[in-house]
Design an enzyme around this catalytic site. Sequence first.
Site, PDB file in Angstrom:
ATOM      1  N   CYS A  75      -7.345  -6.285  -1.258  1.00  7.49           N
ATOM      2  CA  CYS A  75      -8.186  -6.117  -0.331  1.00  7.49           C
ATOM      3  C   CYS A  75      -8.829  -4.661   0.103  1.00  7.49           C
ATOM      4  O   CYS A  75      -9.635  -4.425   0.860  1.00  7.49           O
ATOM      5  CB  CYS A  75      -7.911  -6.568   1.086  1.00  7.49           C
ATOM      6  N   GLU A  82       0.906  -1.141   0.234  1.00  9.40           N
ATOM      7  CA  GLU A  82      -0.174  -0.034   0.022  1.00  9.40           C
ATOM      8  C   GLU A  82       1.034   1.470  -0.007  1.00  9.40           C
ATOM      9  O   GLU A  82       0.235   2.380  -0.004  1.00  9.40           O
ATOM     10  CB  GLU A  82      -0.937   0.088   1.218  1.00  9.40           C
ATOM     11  N   ASP A 100      -5.098   2.754   0.654  1.00 10.06           N
ATOM     12  CA  ASP A 100      -3.929   3.514   0.753  1.00 10.06           C
ATOM     13  C   ASP A 100      -2.943   3.712  -0.389  1.00 10.06           C
ATOM     14  O   ASP A 100      -2.393   4.974  -0.635  1.00 10.06           O
ATOM     15  CB  ASP A 100      -3.247   2.878   2.045  1.00 10.06           C
TER      16      ASP A 100
END
Length: 580
Positions: free
Chosen positions: A508, A437, A461
């Site tokens: 995710c 991320e 993110d």
Amino acid sequence: MRQSLPGTVAAKGMCLGRARLVQPSRYAVDNRPLGEDEVEAELELLHLALDTARQELRELRTKLHGALAREVNEFIDAHTLLLDDPEMLRGLDDMIRIGHYRAGAALKKQRDRIAAVFEAMDDPYLRSRREDVDQVINRVISALQRQTTAEERKLAARVGEILVADTIAPGDMAHLAGHGLLGVVTSSGSPYSHSAILARSLDLPMLVGTRDALSTIHDDDLILLDAEQGEAIVHPTAQDLSRYRAWQREAALEGRRLAKLANAPSRTRDGAEIKLLANAESSSDVAMARARGADGVGLYRTEFLFLRHKGLPSEEEQFVAYRDLVMGMGGLPVTIRTLDLGADKADAAGIALRGEDNPALGVRGVRLSLRHPAVFTTQIRAILRAACYGPMRVLVPMITQPDEIIAVRTLFKLARQELKQEGVDLPEKLPLGAMIEVPAAAINVRALLEHADFLAIGTNDLAQYVLAADRGNDALENVYNPLNPALLRLICHVISAGRRVGKSVSLCGEIGGDVNFTALLLALGLSEFSMHPSQILQVRDRLGELDRSELRRLAPRLIRAHTHEQVEALLATLDSALPA
Ligand code: PEP
Ligand code: MG
């Protein structure tokens, strides 16, 4: 007269209800001065409203569990402190007693005064606390209104309301959802905010960025919230209502059709098997994941356990929570993410640093855990013990470079030795993965793959860091676009790097559960999607419409695109080629 207010869809759906404004600054405040004989009664009203607000906060704290409690502890603490602030209370009493203000007018004046003090502060963190003051005083004004007018009381007792506000805190939304809230319209906010994520998981239609909502809608107005087309219709016509009924019939049929997919395989039209995993934090998420045929848990955010807690959760408390998760999934693999505190997620025990100038770029995730080896080791011990109860993998957030994953592995090794000496049962092996991320981690992914057993891409993110755009800031809606080709190139790079060395790569972030991104992610080579369990059936359904081989051929063109519009155009060509 009918009015249509455009907004951005944050959670799909439609509902019909009466407006309930929670922007009391818009309520007409009675500015007439009090008579001397009215002062005591007015003071009593004010204190009753303050008590109601305190009571509401206490109830909020006890009613929220699991994922829904994510924001709650911190803001409830701050709000409770404000409600008991002696200076603020004295100011209010004086305004009523000496200035002969009515309670509503005094509250409004106090809010404006405090806001001016916060505005003048240099510290951006303190400045941002102004929002807390607004929310607290608005809560009291709202309690006051409920106490003062019978009409308001009737309204509050009635279910079927659509909340109209500037913004809404996730905790409040979760609470209201349990009290018959039908939908939400906000004048600001972004579809990637925590509130929007929550609305989707609560199945509440939500429109954000409905600029004129507060100036146009009045309490008790009938509203048709169309979070399919992106409009809030005030005083809908008979025609609007029949469109709504048609949508309801369609949605019921669709619900029944999707329910049949609960036990169906997750397969594309050309037969490629895809893993659909759940992002789960609560026992109800786990139950839903199983009911909808998830292949496992792709993300369990352990920080929620810490956010709910007054101090730090003990090894035993953590062990029980992790073990319950593993057992709840009945033998399906579970991915536990180590603490991702910091930035917007501050714990009550205070291990997350406060007052950083740039908290999103600060000491968060693994950076924070490694600075607190004792706290981290307690978590690691709990994880290791729970891993004996079923298949588990461990995911580490905010990894930037290999030394972090190496350090985490060392801590696991040490905890293992310690537990072994204590005679505790241990899992044979426990795969250790890295969240991707941070842009550096995505670019240098091959180096990380030498140390990580698997990867999970956190696009919420990753997008904010690649695009330098806060994921919750609606003013950056045109910048924070997950279709940006720079982001797609990174996602594709990470997936290919994982495939090359035969290591699993899941995704995710929110786009993993958004059917508008399913084709794109398949094209980029993704075969493990992790999402809130409420989205599993829709994604499984979408997979059945798509041909993976055909999509994979599109990948080079997608990542060579220069703009998100070009990406959209390429994806549109696919949709037009779908079988009818
Ligand atoms: C992400 O960043 O995409 C992610 C899944 O983690 P979180 O939303 O908890 O930051
Ligand atoms: Mg993240």
